[in-house]
Design a protein around this motif. Sequence first.
Motif, mmCIF file in Angstrom:
data_model
loop_
_atom_site.group_PDB
_atom_site.id
_atom_site.type_symbol
_atom_site.label_atom_id
_atom_site.label_comp_id
_atom_site.label_asym_id
_atom_site.label_seq_id
_atom_site.Cartn_x
_atom_site.Cartn_y
_atom_site.Cartn_z
ATOM 1 N N ALA A 1 -6.660 11.114 18.670
ATOM 2 C CA ALA A 1 -7.774 11.346 19.586
ATOM 3 C C ALA A 1 -9.102 10.889 19.004
ATOM 4 N N ASN A 2 -9.270 11.066 17.689
ATOM 5 C CA ASN A 2 -10.528 10.702 17.031
ATOM 6 C C ASN A 2 -10.208 10.110 15.661
ATOM 7 N N PRO A 3 -10.055 8.782 15.574
ATOM 8 C CA PRO A 3 -9.644 8.172 14.304
ATOM 9 C C PRO A 3 -10.757 8.090 13.271
ATOM 10 N N TRP A 4 -11.984 8.480 13.642
ATOM 11 C CA TRP A 4 -13.127 8.275 12.754
ATOM 12 C C TRP A 4 -13.418 9.483 11.876
ATOM 13 N N GLN A 5 -13.140 10.678 12.359
ATOM 14 C CA GLN A 5 -13.575 11.884 11.657
ATOM 15 C C GLN A 5 -12.549 12.330 10.619
ATOM 16 N N ASN A 6 -13.012 12.456 9.368
ATOM 17 C CA ASN A 6 -12.152 12.901 8.264
ATOM 18 C C ASN A 6 -10.839 12.123 8.202
ATOM 19 N N SER A 7 -10.934 10.822 8.327
ATOM 20 C CA SER A 7 -9.729 9.996 8.338
ATOM 21 C C SER A 7 -9.220 9.756 6.921
ATOM 22 N N PRO A 8 -7.928 9.970 6.671
ATOM 23 C CA PRO A 8 -7.372 9.663 5.348
ATOM 24 C C PRO A 8 -7.320 8.167 5.067
ATOM 25 N N LEU A 9 -7.591 7.342 6.079
ATOM 26 C CA LEU A 9 -7.568 5.893 5.890
ATOM 27 C C LEU A 9 -8.845 5.366 5.243
ATOM 28 N N ARG A 10 -9.867 6.219 5.109
ATOM 29 C CA ARG A 10 -11.165 5.744 4.621
ATOM 30 C C ARG A 10 -11.112 5.214 3.189
ATOM 31 N N TYR B 1 0.836 -1.204 0.000
ATOM 32 C CA TYR B 1 0.000 0.000 0.000
ATOM 33 C C TYR B 1 0.867 1.250 0.000
ATOM 34 N N PRO B 2 1.656 1.471 -1.037
ATOM 35 C CA PRO B 2 2.569 2.622 -1.055
ATOM 36 C C PRO B 2 1.842 3.965 -1.006
ATOM 37 N N GLU B 3 0.666 4.054 -1.608
ATOM 38 C CA GLU B 3 -0.063 5.326 -1.597
ATOM 39 C C GLU B 3 -0.541 5.661 -0.187
ATOM 40 N N LEU B 4 -1.000 4.652 0.547
ATOM 41 C CA LEU B 4 -1.421 4.869 1.933
ATOM 42 C C LEU B 4 -0.235 5.335 2.773
ATOM 43 N N VAL B 5 0.915 4.731 2.572
ATOM 44 C CA VAL B 5 2.113 5.129 3.311
ATOM 45 C C VAL B 5 2.456 6.583 3.021
ATOM 46 N N LEU C 1 -9.526 1.522 4.226
ATOM 47 C CA LEU C 1 -10.091 0.719 5.307
ATOM 48 C C LEU C 1 -11.542 1.144 5.590
ATOM 49 N N PRO C 2 -12.362 0.244 6.140
ATOM 50 C CA PRO C 2 -13.788 0.551 6.377
ATOM 51 C C PRO C 2 -13.987 1.429 7.609
ATOM 52 N N VAL C 3 -13.550 2.670 7.539
ATOM 53 C CA VAL C 3 -13.589 3.569 8.691
ATOM 54 C C VAL C 3 -15.017 3.773 9.177
ATOM 55 N N ALA C 4 -15.941 4.073 8.262
ATOM 56 C CA ALA C 4 -17.327 4.346 8.655
ATOM 57 C C ALA C 4 -17.968 3.123 9.311
ATOM 58 N N VAL D 1 0.455 8.984 2.134
ATOM 59 C CA VAL D 1 -0.526 9.867 2.771
ATOM 60 C C VAL D 1 -0.227 9.997 4.271
ATOM 61 N N LEU D 2 0.071 8.872 4.918
ATOM 62 C CA LEU D 2 0.326 8.903 6.357
ATOM 63 C C LEU D 2 1.593 9.681 6.689
ATOM 64 N N LEU D 3 2.644 9.444 5.953
ATOM 65 C CA LEU D 3 3.905 10.141 6.229
ATOM 66 C C LEU D 3 3.820 11.618 5.899
ATOM 67 N N GLY D 4 2.820 12.002 5.116
ATOM 68 C CA GLY D 4 2.650 13.412 4.771
ATOM 69 C C GLY D 4 1.833 14.203 5.775
ATOM 70 N N LEU D 5 1.305 13.542 6.809
ATOM 71 C CA LEU D 5 0.501 14.233 7.817
ATOM 72 C C LEU D 5 1.382 15.094 8.714
ATOM 73 N N ASP D 6 0.876 16.277 9.064
ATOM 74 C CA ASP D 6 1.631 17.109 10.006
ATOM 75 C C ASP D 6 1.275 16.698 11.439
ATOM 76 N N ASP D 7 1.983 17.271 12.426
ATOM 77 C CA ASP D 7 1.821 16.851 13.819
ATOM 78 C C ASP D 7 0.405 17.087 14.337
ATOM 79 N N LEU D 8 -0.218 18.198 13.938
ATOM 80 C CA LEU D 8 -1.574 18.479 14.397
ATOM 81 C C LEU D 8 -2.565 17.465 13.843
ATOM 82 N N GLN D 9 -2.396 17.065 12.592
ATOM 83 C CA GLN D 9 -3.270 16.053 12.008
ATOM 84 C C GLN D 9 -3.093 14.709 12.715
#
Length: 371
Positions: free
Chosen positions: A31-40, A11-15, A43-46, A17-25
């Motif tokens: 704290a809340n993995p469900w809201q506006n998650s880039p993993l959706r 899953y290179p594209e997922l990697v 993965l079946p986030v909803a 996206v994750l490595l591109g997140l800043d510290d606040l994201q």
Amino acid sequence: MYRRPPWQEAYPELVDVLLGLDDLQVERLQANPWQNSPLRNWLPVAELAELVRLAPLTVKAMPMEQAWAQHVGGRKWKQIEAFTRHLHVAPQDGLLDWCAGKGHLSRALAHCHAAEVIALEWQASLCEEGRRLAAAQLAPVRMKQQDVMAMETGRYLTAQTHVVALHACGDLHLRLLDLAAASGSAITLAPCCYHRTREADYRPVSRRGRELCDRHSLHLERSDLALAVQETVTAPRGVRLRREQANAWRLGFDELQRELRGEDVYLPVPSLAYGRLPERFEAFCRWAANLKGIDIPDSLDLTLYERSGWQRQAQVKRLELVRHLFRRPLETWLVMDRFFLLLEAGYTAEVGTFCASKLTPRNLLIRARKA
């Protein structure tokens, strides 16, 4: 421990996206993995969010005098308040506090219900302090020094007992369920620390849980259970920063030991309590190297390895968001396993939340009474 997770190549594209997140994201998603998650998109986030949505349980108005909170930390007292208001006590119930510590919950229950509470605690020093606090607050609490895992503990539970436990760990709350189911005691339980068990592999306690595991070939080890309690959002910021430093130093030492030993293999190092963590990275490395029989040349500059540890820590925080998406689903599944155990034992039971997760992530509660 992997330097690169096994799924990273698939899953290179997922990697990316994750490595591109800043510290606040990252902090928001922890704290809340469900809201506006880039993993959706992967993965079946909803669907997972829907599975863990449990309704708050009904609550009773209870007089909770602020004076009763003496000698109790603010956050702990709020948990006790919330737990106590969710306790449905029948007139015939004899209250039993399981793994009572200093008896903070016991005293609150004794005051609220004007009833004697028996409190079981195995540490003598905590029992003595509990007796002192109960006497000072004129609370009818009987502290009993008792190892709840011992054979004779069953004598405290009868069909007229209502056993309560606020954050009893692993085998301790499983022991409670076994003895309560055998005696017919009423139960109010907020479980915790599912991985604190003597068993290396998890075997579901309910018949339904075992059938599901067998059908889907689900195998959980003790280390897998620890995932369910890994939230740190309620810890003070200083504690979280110290924990991050400890993790970064361990990763930095990992880079160092691989190079010095000439083996690209992870070498486990025991954890240190945060108050015992050395002040400098070099001291930490020499402590760990001494434990593992590794010689660090005096001339070696360790700055590069410390920097590498922090870089790996930043990557790990982001890649672990995949695992953390399954924290609450796993905990919910474990609590439902205990819930179905009670249904199968002839109980009427309900499960839900007793407080907000910002007060404690371990906010799931089981209430059960023999039908």
